[in-house]
Design a protein around this motif. Structure first.
Motif, PDB file in Angstrom:
ATOM      1  N   GLN A 193      38.922  52.746  50.933  1.00  0.00           N
ATOM      2  CA  GLN A 193      37.820  51.820  50.693  1.00  0.00           C
ATOM      3  C   GLN A 193      36.519  52.568  50.900  1.00  0.00           C
TER       4      GLN A 193
ATOM      5  N   SER B 195      30.085  51.099  52.287  1.00  0.00           N
ATOM      6  CA  SER B 195      29.243  50.099  51.641  1.00  0.00           C
ATOM      7  C   SER B 195      27.846  50.610  51.302  1.00  0.00           C
TER       8      SER B 195
ATOM      9  N   ASP C 237      46.182  41.470  44.451  1.00  0.00           N
ATOM     10  CA  ASP C 237      46.151  40.138  45.048  1.00  0.00           C
ATOM     11  C   ASP C 237      44.951  39.986  45.986  1.00  0.00           C
ATOM     12  N   ARG C 238      44.674  41.007  46.795  1.00  0.00           N
ATOM     13  CA  ARG C 238      43.537  40.935  47.703  1.00  0.00           C
ATOM     14  C   ARG C 238      42.236  40.726  46.933  1.00  0.00           C
ATOM     15  N   CYS C 239      42.089  41.439  45.829  1.00  0.00           N
ATOM     16  CA  CYS C 239      40.861  41.319  45.046  1.00  0.00           C
ATOM     17  C   CYS C 239      40.768  39.966  44.353  1.00  0.00           C
ATOM     18  N   GLU C 240      41.901  39.423  43.945  1.00  0.00           N
ATOM     19  CA  GLU C 240      41.900  38.089  43.347  1.00  0.00           C
ATOM     20  C   GLU C 240      41.466  37.037  44.362  1.00  0.00           C
ATOM     21  N   ARG C 241      41.804  37.243  45.633  1.00  0.00           N
ATOM     22  CA  ARG C 241      41.421  36.304  46.693  1.00  0.00           C
ATOM     23  C   ARG C 241      39.987  36.515  47.166  1.00  0.00           C
ATOM     24  N   GLY C 242      39.335  37.555  46.664  1.00  0.00           N
ATOM     25  CA  GLY C 242      37.977  37.857  47.099  1.00  0.00           C
ATOM     26  C   GLY C 242      37.913  38.735  48.329  1.00  0.00           C
ATOM     27  N   ASP C 243      39.055  39.274  48.752  1.00  0.00           N
ATOM     28  CA  ASP C 243      39.123  40.142  49.922  1.00  0.00           C
ATOM     29  C   ASP C 243      39.065  41.603  49.473  1.00  0.00           C
TER      30      ASP C 243
ATOM     31  N   ARG D 253      37.201  44.469  46.292  1.00  0.00           N
ATOM     32  CA  ARG D 253      36.951  44.562  44.861  1.00  0.00           C
ATOM     33  C   ARG D 253      37.330  45.942  44.353  1.00  0.00           C
TER      34      ARG D 253
ATOM     35  N   ARG E 249      41.362  48.803  38.435  1.00  0.00           N
ATOM     36  CA  ARG E 249      42.140  47.593  38.200  1.00  0.00           C
ATOM     37  C   ARG E 249      43.183  47.818  37.110  1.00  0.00           C
TER      38      ARG E 249
ATOM     39  N   SER F  34      32.745  39.512  34.298  1.00  0.00           N
ATOM     40  CA  SER F  34      33.481  39.615  35.568  1.00  0.00           C
ATOM     41  C   SER F  34      33.900  41.027  35.905  1.00  0.00           C
TER      42      SER F  34
END
Length: 225
Positions: A34, A37, A150-156, A158, A164, A221
């Motif tokens: 990751q 930021s 799945d994490r990115c779909e949940r907003g956790d 990107r 992707r 998006s």
């Protein structure tokens, strides 16, 4: 403002490593980093370890891999070097054994920094846990392709558009052998997304014959840089 017909700035050569470890009866896991930021490019995004090529990569590539194209040789060295720097994991001692898996180069003017990125696939036999460098990478861990998606779909978290699409492709493989077989079967090509106007808006698209199960996403998006 740059005119639409003006030439794009030269891309920055880069390389990333897709490091897979197979589980016992479970889906393969991949080494994921990751990004910090406060970085300019893809801040906070989940990525495969990697980065831009350094002059030392080109020198070492010519020295160690004289039989390969110099750009390919340098990218292999860079992918391994960046993985060590960002995660502490030395993935392979033989850059010649890395398998070319993908190559992405954005051509659209909306992309502020254009990276010509080569992605290489290899396998990790040891059960080693990564350690983030705390500078470019704020965390590093193993996860399945489906878990990251799945994490990115949940907003956790990107992921940028190329990551992707590559994760969606990797999610189809149950073993390293399957991933390697497809990489060796498909011809090497540069994937350059384009914007296509459709009835429901603009879509960011890629070719439909390059091994990617999803080939379009609404441009609004798509996380592109």
């Amino acid at each position: 403002m740059r005119q639409p017909d003006a030439p794009l700035q030269p891309p920055i050569d880069a390389a990333s490593l897709i490091l897979m470890r197979e589980g016992n009866g479970s889906d393969p896991e991949y080494l994921i980093a990751q990004r910090s930021s406060d970085l300019v490019f893809a801040a906070g995004a989940f990525v495969f370890p990697g980065g831009r090529l350094d002059p030392c990569d080109r020198t070492e590539g010519i020295s160690r891999l004289p039989h390969l194209d110099p750009g390919d040789a340098a990218a292999r060295i860079a992918a391994l070097r960046e993985t060590v720097e960002e995660t502490g994991i030395a993935a392979s001692r033989e850059p010649a054994d890395l398998i070319p898996f993908a190559r992405w180069l954005p051509r659209h003017e909306a992309v502020k920094r254009r990276f010509d990125t080569r992605f290489y696939l290899t396998r990790m036999e040891e059960r080693i846990e990564p350690v983030a460098d705390g500078f470019e990478t704020r965390s590093a861990f193993w996860a399945t392709a489906a878990e990251i998606l799945d994490r990115c779909e949940r907003g956790d978290g990107r992921i940028i558009f190329p990551t992707r699409r590559i994760l969606e492709r990797l999610a189809r493989f149950a073993t390293f052998a399957e991933a390697r077989e497809e990489a060796e079967r498909l011809p090497e090509r540069i994937i350059s997304p384009w914007v296509e106007q459709r009835g429901d808006g603009d879509w960011l698209c890629i070719p439909d014959d390059a091994g990617y199960p999803v080939t379009a996403e609404p441009a609004a998006s798509a996380f592109r840089y």
